[in-house]
Design an enzyme around this catalytic site. Structure first.
Site, PDB file in Angstrom:
ATOM      1  CG  LEU A   1      -1.859   1.208   1.332  1.00 40.10           C
ATOM      2  CD1 LEU A   1      -2.783   1.304   0.130  1.00 40.10           C
ATOM      3  CD2 LEU A   1      -2.676   1.140   2.621  1.00 40.10           C
ATOM      4  CG  HIS A   2       2.825   2.683  -3.090  1.00 43.86           C
ATOM      5  ND1 HIS A   2       2.515   1.401  -3.484  1.00 43.86           N
ATOM      6  CD2 HIS A   2       3.131   3.354  -4.237  1.00 43.86           C
ATOM      7  CE1 HIS A   2       2.620   1.295  -4.799  1.00 43.86           C
ATOM      8  NE2 HIS A   2       2.994   2.468  -5.283  1.00 43.86           N
TER       9      HIS A   2
END
Lengths: 390, 504
Positions: free
Chosen positions: B305-306
Site C-alpha cells: 500500500l502506497h
C-alpha cells in the site's frame, strides 16, 4: 484578521505598501483613482505575498472593509468555504500566465455574508521592459437573474434537500431574485452567470482604470500599458516566478550565470534584512559586495570553482553587512545551480544562514534542512515557470 | 537524521584539514558516520553534473524470479514498463535472513536502528485561508528540505531537473517530459487482471528499502496543532507511516507515502489510509503538491500500500476539466460531479462537512470499485479539496490487443499522472512527436465506455448511500427498495444519464 508577515518584511505598514505604488506613478495618482466610481483593486506581484496595494472606495463600500484592513492582503482573503475551487484555480492560472481573466466568483464581505461578482483582471505591463508591473482587478456585483447549474435548471427540482426545492421554484419562474433573497442560498449555487451588461460594465471599468494608470505613469516617465510591447529582458523574472519566490521566507538570492559578472536577479526580503541593503542596491550586482578585507579569499576561490563546475557547495564565509552597526557576520552559505524546464542551468541560488543564530531548539526543523528546503522550493518554482504555455 | 551542525564558529579549514573545498560537493550534517567519509562518498557519487539526458546509474543485480507463466495473456510482456521506485528493488530477494542484511532496511534485522523525524498533523482543519499569507509551511519545508538532501547525495537514479519538459500545444495543455532513465524494460511482477491481490512478502516491498530513502514519519494527529519531533525511532506497535523518496522521480519532490509500512498491507484503498493521504495534501498548503494512487490493474508497480506525490507548479489538464454535478445528494455535504470535455470519464468529489466526510465518501467509492474488480486511479488535488476518481480498463484492452498501435508503441502506461495529463516519455521520438491527439488517444483508450461508466457509477452511488445509512442507523427499507428497483430498470433500459436517488 491581521496580516501575518514575517518580521523580515520591509513593508509592515499600510503607508509603506502604498508607497511602492506611489513610487511607480506621478503624484496624485491615488486621488485620480479615488475619483473613479468602480470597485477595483490593484496588486503588486513583486511584493512578497502578491498583496493589494490599492483599493478603490467602491471596493471598500462593497466589501465593508476599511482601507487599512485591505491594503497588504492577498485577494484570497475575500474567498470563503463555498467559493468555487475551479474559479479560484482559473484566477491563479491567469496570474501565473500573466493574462487577463473574467470569471464569476463567490466572495465574502467583512460581515461574512456572501455575494456573487464578476471578477475581471488584467496585467499591466511596463512599456520599456515588458514585465508585469501590477494586476488590476475589477469587481462587478452580479444580480443573479440567470442561474446556471450544469445543463439545465429543471434538474434542480429533484432532490430531497429542501433548500434546492426552494431554488428550483425560482428558476422555473425565470424571475430575478427578490432583494431579500436568503443569502445562504447564494452559497449553494454552483455558478452565477453575469449578464451582458455586467460584462460590459467590467470592461469599461478596466479601461478607465488602465487609462488613469497610463496617464500618470507617462507623467512619471515610466509608461505602463495593457499589452506587452516588448519581450521581457533576460534579467527580468516573470511575475509568476517572483510570486513563487516571494513565498519563501528565508534569506536567499538568485544570480544569473548567463549575464556578465553573474549579477543578482532576485533577492528575498530576508536577505535585505540580513545584509542591511535595499533591493535596488543589490539587484544587478555581483555578490562580492558582501565580502570584505577579512573574508578568506581561498574560500571565495573554491566557491568560484564549484560554480564553474556547476556543483552545489556549502561554505562558511565572513560577510560585511550594511546594517546600522556595519557589523560582520559568519554566513553559512549554500550555493547550487538551478535548472529550468529545458534542462539547462538558468540560475544559481545562494541561501544564507547567519551562523551565530542557529536554532538549537529540539522541536524545530534542522537549520540545514531549512536551508536545503529553500533550494528545493526555488527548483520547483524555476522549473515550472519556464515551461512554455499556450 | 541525527547529527549536529559541525560548523560552529570555526573557520572552514580547521574542520576539514587537508581537504580541498572544490572536492566537497556538499556538506552533509547527517548520521553518525564521520564527516570525512561523507566527503568521499559524495565525491564518488558526484551528483548534479549530468551530460546525457539523463544518465542512469548502473543496475544492481539480477531480477528476482517471477511467478506465473510468461505466456499468460494476463502478464504484460513488453507492453508494460514499470519503474523502479527504490534502489534495492532489483536486488536479489534476501528475505528470511534475520541476522542483519547490512542494507539498513526496515525488516526485523535493521528496523531497531531506524530514526526518523516525525510530523504529526493537526486534527482540526484549517477553517479557510482568511487573510493569512502562509509562510513556506512546515510540511513543505520538511519534504523539500529532505528531498533536496537526498538529491544532493545522489540517491536518485538520474537528475530529473535535467529532463526537458514542455507543454503540448492544444486546448488541454498536456505536459510532456522526456525521461529516458525512468523506465525499465521488463514485465510487471504480478497479474494485472485482479485489483485485489494478497501481499507477497517474497516480492519487493517497502520494508526492504534502505533507511536513507526514508524522509520522515507522518501521522494524523489528535491535537489542534501540528507537532514535529526531529528524531524518533520506528516502533512497530505504533504502526508507523512513512514518507520515502521515489528514486525514479517524475518531478521534484516525488515521494511515496506508505501508510503503516510495517503492517505490510497490500495495494488496497481503505478509509484510514485515504484520510492520511488527504492530510498530507492538506498540510503541504500548496495546491501544486498532488497526491496520487494507482490500484492494481491501473499500473501500480508494487503490491504494498502506497500513494505518490510530487510538486509541479502548473495545473494538470485534469484539474482544468469542467464538470457537472450529479444528482446524488449526500448527507455529509460531499458534492459529486462527472467530468465533461475530458478524454477520459471520471468523477470529481469535493466539499463535505469535514475532510473526514470527503475522505470517507471517496473511500467508499474506491472500496466498491475494488470489490467489483474495476481498476482505478485517484488524484488528490487542491490541497485535498478536490479528489478525482478515474476508473479505467486499459490493462484489459492491452491484454486483448485492443489498444491503438502508436499509443502502445510509445509504451506509456496510463497511471494516475498520465491520466492527470503529465506524460513521461522514454523515447526522444515520442517526445518530439508528442501531440495532444496522441495524449487524448491514450486517455480515451483507458477510459470506460459510456455505458460501463454508468454501470460503475450506479454501483458507487449505491455503495455510498448504503454506507451512509449504516452510519446513521436509519432504516429506510421502502425507499431503498424503490430506488434499487429504479436502478435496475435504468440499467437494463439504458435509462437517463444521471441517477436520481432520494435520501431521507
Amino acid at each position: 484578521m491581521s496580516i501575518t508577515q514575517s518580521s523580515a518584511s520591509l513593508f509592515s505598514t499600510t503607508e509603506e505598501k502604498e508607497g511602492t505604488f506611489n513610487a511607480r506613478y506621478s503624484l496624485w495618482i491615488k486621488e485620480a483613482l479615488d475619483e473613479l466610481p468602480h470597485s477595483f483593486t490593484i496588486t503588486d506581484p513583486f511584493i512578497s505575498g502578491h498583496p493589494i496595494v490599492f483599493a478603490s472606495p467602491g471596493f471598500l463600500k462593497m466589501t465593508g472593509y476599511s482601507r487599512e484592513e485591505v491594503i497588504g492582503r492577498n485577494g484570497r482573503a475575500f474567498q470563503g468555504p463555498k467559493t468555487n475551487r475551479r474559479s479560484i484555480m482559473e484566477i491563479r492560472e491567469a496570474i501565473r500566465e500573466e493574462r487577463p481573466v473574467q470569471v464569476s466568483i463567490l466572495n465574502y464581505r467583512k460581515s461574512g455574508s456572501p455575494f456573487w461578482m464578476l471578477f475581471h483582471m488584467i496585467p499591466v505591463f511596463g512599456n520599456d521592459d515588458g514585465r508585469v508591473i501590477h494586476f488590476v482587478a475589477v469587481q462587478v456585483p452580479i444580480s443573479g437573474q440567470k442561474m446556471r447549474n450544469g445543463s439545465g435548471c429543471s434538474e434542480m427540482v429533484f432532490g430531497s434537500c429542501r433548500r434546492e426545492v426552494c431554488l428550483g421554484s425560482f428558476v422555473h419562474q425565470e424571475r430575478a431574485l427578490p432583494v431579500e433573497c436568503d443569502e445562504q442560498e447564494l452559497e449553494n449555487w454552483e455558478h452565477c452567470e453575469a449578464s451582458e451588461s455586467e460584462k460590459l460594465k467590467s470592461a469599461e471599468a478596466v479601461g478607465s482604470v488602465l487609462s488613469v494608470l497610463t496617464r500618470y505613469s507617462e507623467f512619471a516617465g515610466r509608461l505602463v500599458c495593457g499589452k506587452r510591447n516588448c519581450l521581457r529582458g533576460a534579467d527580468c523574472l516573470s511575475s509568476s516566478l517572483v510570486i513563487s519566490l516571494g513565498r519563501i521566507k528565508q534569506s536567499f538570492v538568485l544570480t544569473n550565470p548567463c549575464l556578465p559578472d553573474m549579477p543578482i536577479v532576485y533577492a528575498s526580503d530576508a536577505f535585505l534584512t540580513l545584509t542591511g541593503y535595499k533591493r535596488h542596491e543589490v539587484l544587478g550586482q555581483n555578490c562580492r559586495f558582501l565580502s570584505g578585507v577579512d573574508t578568506d579569499s581561498s574560500v571565495l576561490y573554491e566557491m568560484k570553482e564549484c560554480i564553474l563546475k556547476g556543483q552545489p557547495c556549502t561554505v562558511q564565509i565572513l560577510n560585511y553587512s550594511n546594517r546600522k552597526d556595519k557589523s560582520t557576520f559568519w554566513n553559512l552559505l549554500h550555493i547550487s545551480p538551478v535548472r529550468n524546464a529545458s534542462g539547462k542551468t538558468a540560475y544559481f541560488v545562494g541561501v544564507q544562514m547567519e551562523a551565530s543564530c542557529k536554532d538549537i531548539e529540539s522541536k524545530e526543523l534542522r537549520p540545514e534542512t531549512r536551508q536545503l528546503s529553500v533550494v528545493g522550493a526555488v527548483r520547483v518554482a524555476v522549473r515550472s515557470s519556464f515551461m512554455a504555455t499556450c | 537524521m541525527e547529527g549536529n551542525g559541525l560548523l560552529g564558529s570555526h573557520s572552514f579549514s580547521v574542520i576539514f584539514p587537508g581537504v580541498r573545498l572544490s572536492a566537497i560537493t556538499a556538506i552533509i550534517y547527517g548520521p553518525s558516520r564521520g564527516v570525512s567519509s561523507h566527503v568521499n562518498i559524495v565525491r564518488r557519487k558526484g551528483c548534479c553534473l549530468i551530460e546525457s539526458n539523463p544518465s542512469p546509474h548502473g543496475g544492481r543485480g539480477a531480477l528476482p524470479s517471477e511467478g506465473g507463466s510468461p505466456s499468460d495473456l494476463l502478464f504484460l510482456a513488453g507492453g508494460g514498463v514499470p519503474t523502479v521506485v527504490s534502489n534495492h528493488q532489483k536486488d536479489e530477494a534476501s528475505d528470511g535472513s534475520v541476522g542483519g542484511c547490512g542494507r539498513n532496511c526496515l525488516r526485523a534485522c535493521c528496523v531497531n536502528r531506524a530514526r526518523l523525524p516525525l510530523y504529526v498533523c493537526k486534527k482540526v482543519e484549517d477553517s479557510g485561508e482568511k487573510a493569512r499569507e502562509p509562510p513556506v509551511a512546515f510540511l513543505e519545508s520538511l519534504v523539500l528540505g529532505e528531498w533536496e538532501d537526498r538529491y544532493q547525495r545522489g540517491l536518485f537514479r538520474y537528475d530529473l531537473t535535467a529532463c526537458v519538459t514542455k507543454v503540448i500545444p492544444g486546448k488541454y495543455g498536456f505536459i510532456a517530459q522526456l525521461n529516458e532513465g525512468r523506465h525499465l524494460k521488463r514485465p510487471t511482477e504480478f497479474r494485472v487482471d485482479k485489483v485485489l491481490q494478497s501481499f507477497d512478502g517474497s516480492k519487493f516491498n517497502f520494508t526492504k528499502v534502505s533507511q536513507e530513502e526514508l524522509l520522515f514519519q507522518f501521522e494524523a494527529g489528535e491535537d489542534s496543532e501540528a507537532r514535529f519531533f526531529p528524531c524518533m525511532p520506528l516502533v512497530a506497535e505504533n504502526s508507523p507511516s512513512v514518507v520515502a523518496i521515489n528514486v525514479s522521480p517524475i518531478e521534484y519532490g516525488h515521494v511515496l507515502l506508505i501508510p503503516r509500512v510495517l503492517d505490510c498491507l497490500p495495494q488496497r484503498m481503505d478509509h484510514k489510509s485515504m484520510l492520511l493521504a488527504l492530510h498530507m495534501a492538506s498540510e503541504s498548503k500548496n495546491p501544486y503538491f498532488r497526491v496520487g494512487y494507482n490500484s492494481l490493474g491501473a499500473f501500480a508497480t508494487i503490491n504494498h500500500l502506497h500513494f505518490q506525490a510530487y510538486y509541479l507548479a502548473m495545473p494538470f489538464p485534469l484539474e482544468k476539466a469542467s464538470s457537472k454535478e450529479m444528482m446524488i445528494t449526500t448527507d455529509n455535504g460531499v458534492k459529486i460531479s462527472e467530468l465533461l470535455s475530458y478524454p477520459m470519464r471520471g468523477l470529481l468529489f469535493e466539499g463535505g462537512n469535514s475532510m473526514q466526510d470527503l475522505s470517507d465518501t471517496v473511500s467508499d467509492a474506491c472500496v466498491c470499485l475494488q470489490n467489483n474488480n474495476v481498476p482505478f486511479n485517484v488524484l488528490i488535488s487542491d490541497c485535498g479539496r478536490r479528489i478525482f476518481l478515474m476508473p479505467q480498463c486499459y490493462a484489459e484492452k492491452q491484454a486483448l490487443g485492443e489498444v491503438s498501435p502508436e499509443v502502445f508503441e510509445s509504451q506509456v502506461n496510463p497511471a494516475v499522472w498520465e491520466i492527470s495529463g503529465h506524460m513521461v516519455l522514454k523515447r526522444k521520438e515520442d517526445y518530439e512527436g508528442a501531440t495532444e491527439e496522441k495524449a487524448c488517444r491514450l486517455l480515451s483508450d483507458a477510459s470506460l465506455s459510456e455505458e460501463r461508466f454508468k454501470e460503475v457509477n450506479a454501483l458507487i452511488f449505491e455503495a455510498i448511500v448504503n454506507q451512509e445509512e449504516e452510519l446513521e442507523g436509519t432504516k429506510v427499507h421502502q425507499q431503498k427498495t424503490s430506488s434499487s428497483v429504479n436502478q435496475r430498470s435504468n440499467r437494463s433500459h439504458g435509462g437517463p444519464g444521471t441517477e436520481c436517488l432520494v435520501l431521507q
